[in-house]
Design a protein around this motif. Structure first.
Motif, short mmCIF file in Angstrom:
data_model
loop_
_atom_site.label_atom_id
_atom_site.label_comp_id
_atom_site.label_asym_id
_atom_site.label_seq_id
_atom_site.Cartn_x
_atom_site.Cartn_y
_atom_site.Cartn_z
N ILE A 1 -16.69 -11.89 13.05
CA ILE A 1 -15.95 -10.74 13.57
C ILE A 1 -14.71 -10.47 12.72
O ILE A 1 -14.34 -9.32 12.49
N TYR A 2 -14.09 -11.55 12.23
CA TYR A 2 -12.87 -11.42 11.44
C TYR A 2 -13.14 -11.41 9.94
O TYR A 2 -12.22 -11.58 9.14
N ARG A 3 -14.38 -11.17 9.53
CA ARG A 3 -14.64 -11.09 8.09
C ARG A 3 -13.83 -9.95 7.47
O ARG A 3 -13.80 -8.85 8.00
N GLY A 4 -13.17 -10.23 6.37
CA GLY A 4 -12.36 -9.22 5.69
C GLY A 4 -10.91 -9.21 6.10
O GLY A 4 -10.16 -8.32 5.70
N VAL A 5 -10.48 -10.21 6.89
CA VAL A 5 -9.09 -10.21 7.36
C VAL A 5 -8.12 -10.35 6.19
O VAL A 5 -7.05 -9.72 6.19
N GLY A 6 -8.48 -11.14 5.17
CA GLY A 6 -7.60 -11.29 4.02
C GLY A 6 -7.47 -10.01 3.23
O GLY A 6 -6.37 -9.64 2.79
N ALA A 7 -8.59 -9.31 3.05
CA ALA A 7 -8.56 -8.03 2.33
C ALA A 7 -7.78 -6.99 3.12
O ALA A 7 -7.10 -6.14 2.54
N THR A 8 -7.87 -7.05 4.44
CA THR A 8 -7.12 -6.12 5.28
C THR A 8 -5.62 -6.34 5.11
O THR A 8 -4.85 -5.38 4.98
N LEU A 9 -5.21 -7.61 5.08
CA LEU A 9 -3.79 -7.92 4.90
C LEU A 9 -3.32 -7.54 3.49
O LEU A 9 -2.20 -7.04 3.32
N ALA A 10 -4.20 -7.74 2.49
CA ALA A 10 -3.86 -7.36 1.11
C ALA A 10 -3.68 -5.85 0.99
O ALA A 10 -2.90 -5.37 0.16
N ARG A 11 -4.39 -5.10 1.80
CA ARG A 11 -4.24 -3.65 1.80
C ARG A 11 -2.99 -3.21 2.57
O ARG A 11 -2.21 -2.38 2.11
N ASP A 12 -2.81 -3.80 3.77
CA ASP A 12 -1.78 -3.29 4.68
C ASP A 12 -0.39 -3.85 4.43
O ASP A 12 0.59 -3.26 4.87
N GLY A 13 -0.28 -5.00 3.72
CA GLY A 13 1.05 -5.52 3.40
C GLY A 13 1.82 -4.56 2.49
O GLY A 13 2.82 -3.97 2.90
N PRO A 14 1.34 -4.36 1.26
CA PRO A 14 2.00 -3.38 0.38
C PRO A 14 1.91 -1.96 0.94
O PRO A 14 2.85 -1.17 0.78
N GLY A 15 0.78 -1.65 1.58
CA GLY A 15 0.60 -0.30 2.11
C GLY A 15 1.62 0.05 3.18
O GLY A 15 2.18 1.15 3.18
N SER A 16 1.90 -0.88 4.07
CA SER A 16 2.88 -0.64 5.13
C SER A 16 4.30 -0.55 4.57
O SER A 16 5.13 0.20 5.08
N ALA A 17 4.57 -1.33 3.52
CA ALA A 17 5.88 -1.24 2.87
C ALA A 17 6.08 0.16 2.30
O ALA A 17 7.14 0.79 2.48
N ALA A 18 5.06 0.68 1.62
CA ALA A 18 5.13 2.04 1.07
C ALA A 18 5.16 3.08 2.18
O ALA A 18 5.88 4.09 2.08
N TYR A 19 4.42 2.83 3.25
CA TYR A 19 4.28 3.76 4.37
C TYR A 19 5.63 4.03 5.04
O TYR A 19 6.09 5.18 5.09
N PHE A 20 6.26 2.98 5.53
CA PHE A 20 7.52 3.15 6.24
C PHE A 20 8.66 3.49 5.28
O PHE A 20 9.58 4.25 5.63
N GLY A 21 8.62 2.95 4.06
CA GLY A 21 9.64 3.27 3.09
C GLY A 21 9.63 4.75 2.72
O GLY A 21 10.68 5.39 2.65
N ALA A 22 8.44 5.29 2.49
CA ALA A 22 8.33 6.71 2.13
C ALA A 22 8.76 7.61 3.29
O ALA A 22 9.40 8.65 3.08
N TYR A 23 8.42 7.20 4.51
CA TYR A 23 8.81 8.01 5.68
C TYR A 23 10.33 8.08 5.82
O TYR A 23 10.90 9.16 5.96
N GLU A 24 10.97 6.91 5.73
CA GLU A 24 12.43 6.88 5.88
C GLU A 24 13.12 7.59 4.73
O GLU A 24 14.12 8.30 4.92
#
Length: 315
Positions: free
Chosen positions: A186-209
């Motif tokens: 069920i949790y297959r791909g959890v590492g790839a998800t974190l690799a996507r969302d770690g930098p992605g979330s930094a860019a996401y909230f940074g760009a919004y602010e």
């Protein structure tokens, strides 16, 4: 020598009742952020689901199955009708409330961690870099729910792409995955998800602010921006995230939809993907992802800000 005792000013003491009020205020603020994030997530799914489905189809289809985004859209509608564009919407719609709720809650928690880590700061305002760090922190708790929800979603989204339908719905997907390999499946791909969302979330909230600050008139605050400005800032946040998140997202989608035993892990998936299809494969689906990014995330932040203001009026 004077024996007069100067009484302490009441304002210098924090009474127990005041401490309770401060704690209550902080808890309410966290609760509002959690609820508003969930509402923003629902608006994101309703707007962005068709684009997301096309992205996943392009990322996981055999080479040559589609000539591009427009061709994929035509084939999906020809086979399943417009309803086909919303295939697999159940899992994200059900899961998106806690996902976005935790994301925005974690973002606020990240900001508190950044403030705690630098107590001797000269200004209470966080810099864009610090806000990006807070955004990156938010990906940790969010991934715990995001990964299994996306695993179910992408498996439903690729149904009809070739062969017969294997799953009857989201619950059936979870049942079969658990039977296949337990929670690990069920949790297959959890590492790839974190690799996507770690930098992605930094860019996401940074760009919004950053966009909000650039749009804020002199002698005003970002909180006073009109809905159109919030929509634009939210849209730019989505574009910023998906501009860097596509390569790990391709690996995540392939890893989560492949038959058991196809890949050992995310690195093995990356190696085999490049060996078979070249580095261009890492950018499959970038068209629909960017097309989706602006309207879906504009809706997300408008839903978040609007619901937050309503809650502030109510309590």
């Amino acid at each position: 020598m004077s024996t007069e005792v100067t009484a302490l000013e009441p304002a210098t003491l924090i009474q127990p009742e005041e401490a309770v009020e401060v704690k209550k205020e902080q808890t309410t603020s966290s609760a509002k952020s959690f609820l508003a994030g969930g509402f923003g997530g629902v608006t994101c799914v309703l707007v962005g689901q068709p684009f997301d489905l096309i992205k996943v189809r392009l990322q996981t289809a055999p080479e040559g199955a589609y000539t591009g985004m427009v061709d994929a859209t035509k084939q999906i509608i020809a086979k399943d009708g417009f309803r086909g564009l919303y295939r697999g919407m159940g899992p994200p719609l059900v899961g998106i409330t806690p996902i976005f709720a935790i994301s925005f809650w974690s973002y606020n928690l990240g900001k508190k961690i950044v403030l705690w880590a630098n107590p001797n700061r000269s200004s209470p305002d966080l810099s864009i870099t610090e806000l990006m760090v807070a955004g990156g922190i938010s990906a940790g708790p969010t991934t715990l729910i995001m990964s299994p929800v996306e695993r179910v979603k992408v498996l439903l989204q690729i149904q009809g792409q070739g062969g017969e339908n294997k799953y009857k719905g989201p619950i059936d997907v979870v049942r079969q995955l658990y039977k296949e390999g337990g929670l690990r499946s069920i949790y297959r791909g959890v590492g790839a998800t974190l690799a996507r969302d770690g930098p992605g979330s930094a860019a996401y909230f940074g760009a919004y602010e950053l966009t909000k600050r650039l749009l804020t008139p002199a002698n005003a605050t970002p909180d006073s921006l009109n809905p159109a400005a919030v929509l634009f800032a939210g849209g730019m946040a989505g574009v910023a995230m998906w501009s860097i998140a596509i390569p790990p997202d391709v690996i995540k989608s392939r890893l989560q939809t492949a038959p058991p035993g196809t890949y050992k892990n995310a690195f093995d998936c990356l190696r085999k993907t490049i060996a078979q299809d070249g580095t261009k494969a890492l950018f499959k689906g970038i068209g629909p992802a960017l097309f989706r990014a602006f309207p879906a995330n504009a809706a997300t932040f408008l839903g978040y800000e609007a619901s937050l203001k309503i809650m502030n009026l109510l309590w």
